[in-house]
Design a protein around this motif. Structure first.
Motif, PDB file in Angstrom:
ATOM      1  N   LEU A  73     -35.989 -11.788 -20.143  1.00  0.00           N
ATOM      2  CA  LEU A  73     -35.393 -10.800 -20.980  1.00  0.00           C
ATOM      3  C   LEU A  73     -34.208 -10.118 -20.600  1.00  0.00           C
ATOM      4  O   LEU A  73     -32.724  -9.715 -20.911  1.00  0.00           O
ATOM      5  CB  LEU A  73     -36.322 -10.213 -21.919  1.00  0.00           C
ATOM      6  N   ASP A  76     -31.239 -12.604 -20.010  1.00  0.00           N
ATOM      7  CA  ASP A  76     -30.952 -12.469 -21.175  1.00  0.00           C
ATOM      8  C   ASP A  76     -29.749 -11.523 -22.042  1.00  0.00           C
ATOM      9  O   ASP A  76     -28.487 -11.490 -22.727  1.00  0.00           O
ATOM     10  CB  ASP A  76     -31.809 -13.449 -22.506  1.00  0.00           C
ATOM     11  N   TYR A  77     -30.757 -10.668 -21.814  1.00  0.00           N
ATOM     12  CA  TYR A  77     -30.036  -9.128 -23.294  1.00  0.00           C
ATOM     13  C   TYR A  77     -29.091  -8.502 -21.722  1.00  0.00           C
ATOM     14  O   TYR A  77     -28.565  -7.910 -22.727  1.00  0.00           O
ATOM     15  CB  TYR A  77     -31.249  -8.342 -23.023  1.00  0.00           C
ATOM     16  N   VAL A  78     -28.480  -8.574 -20.523  1.00  0.00           N
ATOM     17  CA  VAL A  78     -27.764  -8.796 -19.969  1.00  0.00           C
ATOM     18  C   VAL A  78     -26.413  -9.229 -20.367  1.00  0.00           C
ATOM     19  O   VAL A  78     -25.249  -9.420 -20.828  1.00  0.00           O
ATOM     20  CB  VAL A  78     -28.314  -9.013 -18.289  1.00  0.00           C
ATOM     21  N   TYR A  80     -25.788 -12.172 -22.534  1.00  0.00           N
ATOM     22  CA  TYR A  80     -25.155 -12.920 -24.190  1.00  0.00           C
ATOM     23  C   TYR A  80     -24.378 -11.632 -24.410  1.00  0.00           C
ATOM     24  O   TYR A  80     -23.443 -12.207 -24.403  1.00  0.00           O
ATOM     25  CB  TYR A  80     -26.241 -13.306 -24.818  1.00  0.00           C
ATOM     26  N   PRO A  81     -24.636 -10.416 -24.368  1.00  0.00           N
ATOM     27  CA  PRO A  81     -24.018  -9.610 -25.049  1.00  0.00           C
ATOM     28  C   PRO A  81     -22.758  -9.068 -23.979  1.00  0.00           C
ATOM     29  O   PRO A  81     -21.533  -9.070 -24.976  1.00  0.00           O
ATOM     30  CB  PRO A  81     -24.635  -7.951 -25.254  1.00  0.00           C
ATOM     31  N   THR A 105     -24.617  -9.868 -30.988  1.00  0.00           N
ATOM     32  CA  THR A 105     -25.201 -10.605 -30.328  1.00  0.00           C
ATOM     33  C   THR A 105     -26.627 -10.252 -29.444  1.00  0.00           C
ATOM     34  O   THR A 105     -27.147 -11.133 -29.050  1.00  0.00           O
ATOM     35  CB  THR A 105     -23.913 -10.973 -29.004  1.00  0.00           C
ATOM     36  N   VAL A 106     -27.236  -9.380 -29.460  1.00  0.00           N
ATOM     37  CA  VAL A 106     -29.033  -8.527 -29.013  1.00  0.00           C
ATOM     38  C   VAL A 106     -29.112  -8.730 -30.263  1.00  0.00           C
ATOM     39  O   VAL A 106     -30.281  -9.486 -30.531  1.00  0.00           O
ATOM     40  CB  VAL A 106     -27.997  -6.590 -28.777  1.00  0.00           C
ATOM     41  N   ARG A 109     -29.872 -12.626 -30.424  1.00  0.00           N
ATOM     42  CA  ARG A 109     -31.319 -12.684 -29.208  1.00  0.00           C
ATOM     43  C   ARG A 109     -32.287 -12.587 -29.423  1.00  0.00           C
ATOM     44  O   ARG A 109     -33.360 -12.629 -29.076  1.00  0.00           O
ATOM     45  CB  ARG A 109     -30.921 -12.211 -27.870  1.00  0.00           C
ATOM     46  N   LEU A 110     -32.263 -10.878 -30.487  1.00  0.00           N
ATOM     47  CA  LEU A 110     -34.024 -10.057 -30.445  1.00  0.00           C
ATOM     48  C   LEU A 110     -34.391 -11.291 -31.441  1.00  0.00           C
ATOM     49  O   LEU A 110     -36.092 -11.494 -31.841  1.00  0.00           O
ATOM     50  CB  LEU A 110     -33.512  -8.928 -31.366  1.00  0.00           C
ATOM     51  N   ASP A 113     -36.626 -13.571 -30.409  1.00  0.00           N
ATOM     52  CA  ASP A 113     -38.165 -13.156 -29.338  1.00  0.00           C
ATOM     53  C   ASP A 113     -38.836 -13.291 -31.139  1.00  0.00           C
ATOM     54  O   ASP A 113     -39.960 -13.962 -30.782  1.00  0.00           O
ATOM     55  CB  ASP A 113     -37.550 -12.279 -28.960  1.00  0.00           C
TER      56      ASP A 113
END
Length: 245
Positions: A73, A76-78, A80-81, A105-106, A109-110, A113
């Protein structure tokens, strides 16, 4: 068979070496261009930390019917956005588009999940968020954001097109991987190898491409009195805001 943790440790090592190389390359850039380079060094370094902790089995927690990994997490969350936000910034688009694309983008990705750890309507909603969100990204990058880029100098417009195409292609392949993985078509080893390869391409490959072409942004860095096409703010203000992303 090689354990997935071994694959992730190897990937973390590649990220660590890449971060050191990128930092050295960034320090060789002119001072006005380093602010565009250092965030990529941070993204690659954080990916190394995240994948390393994932490989070590640190930070796993249960959600719904599945398990999420804190290291994955973080990475990815850093990454991709930031990468898509940077692509939007290169176009010269204003903060409204840049932050909108970051938020989208967030959400994509969410959605992964949700599709991974839930069942029923929540899983369906997650899958739809991935597919619809990517289509919206395509519409933005080839529509209004591309129109803004067309008003930039030719070299910068070309840089935008290459950045956009690389990001969208790599992310599209990653989404295809996610759909296959959610459907259970990969074993653990194959899933680990293909995911790490795609993520390395998206992070390290993207960073290398930007480093090779970042000189295109030198004209903006030198023309502090220019105006942003979307917001009407000084170019220096826009650049500083985007680099903070």
């Amino acid at each position: 068979m090689i354990e997935p943790s071994t694959v992730r440790f190897a990937s973390a090592g590649v990220y660590a070496v890449s971060a050191v190389v990128l930092l050295a390359l960034a320090r060789r850039k002119p001072a006005e261009l380093r602010r565009y380079c250092y965030p990529f060094v941070a993204v690659v370094a954080l990916a190394g930390v995240g994948i390393g902790t994932w490989g070590a089995g640190i930070g796993a927690f249960s959600v719904g019917s599945g398990t999420l990994e804190a290291g994955q997490l973080l990475s990815d969350y850093v990454a991709y956005p930031f990468l898509f936000g940077f692509a939007a910034f290169v176009s010269g688009a204003g903060r409204r588009y840049v932050w909108g694309i970051v938020a989208l983008t967030v959400a994509i990705r969410l959605g992964y999940d949700f599709a991974e750890v839930f069942a029923g309507p929540l899983a369906t909603a997650g899958t739809l968020a991935i597919l619809v969100g990517y289509l919206v990204l395509l519409g933005l990058f080839f529509g209004p954001v591309a129109s803004v880029a067309a008003r930039q100098p030719p070299a910068r417009e070309l840089f935008y097109k290459k950045t956009r195409n690389l990001a969208l292609f790599a992310f599209g392949v990653l989404i295809a991987w996610a759909m296959l993985q959610i459907a259970g078509l990969f074993d653990q080893f194959s899933a680990a190898v293909t995911l790490e390869y795609l993520d390395l391409l998206l992070r390290v490959g993207f960073a290398g491409f930007v480093f090779a072409n970042v000189g295109t942004l030198a004209a903006e860095a030198e023309s502090e009195g220019g105006a942003d096409t979307e917001t009407g703010q000084p170019a220096s203000h826009t650049a500083a805001g985007a680099s903070a992303d």
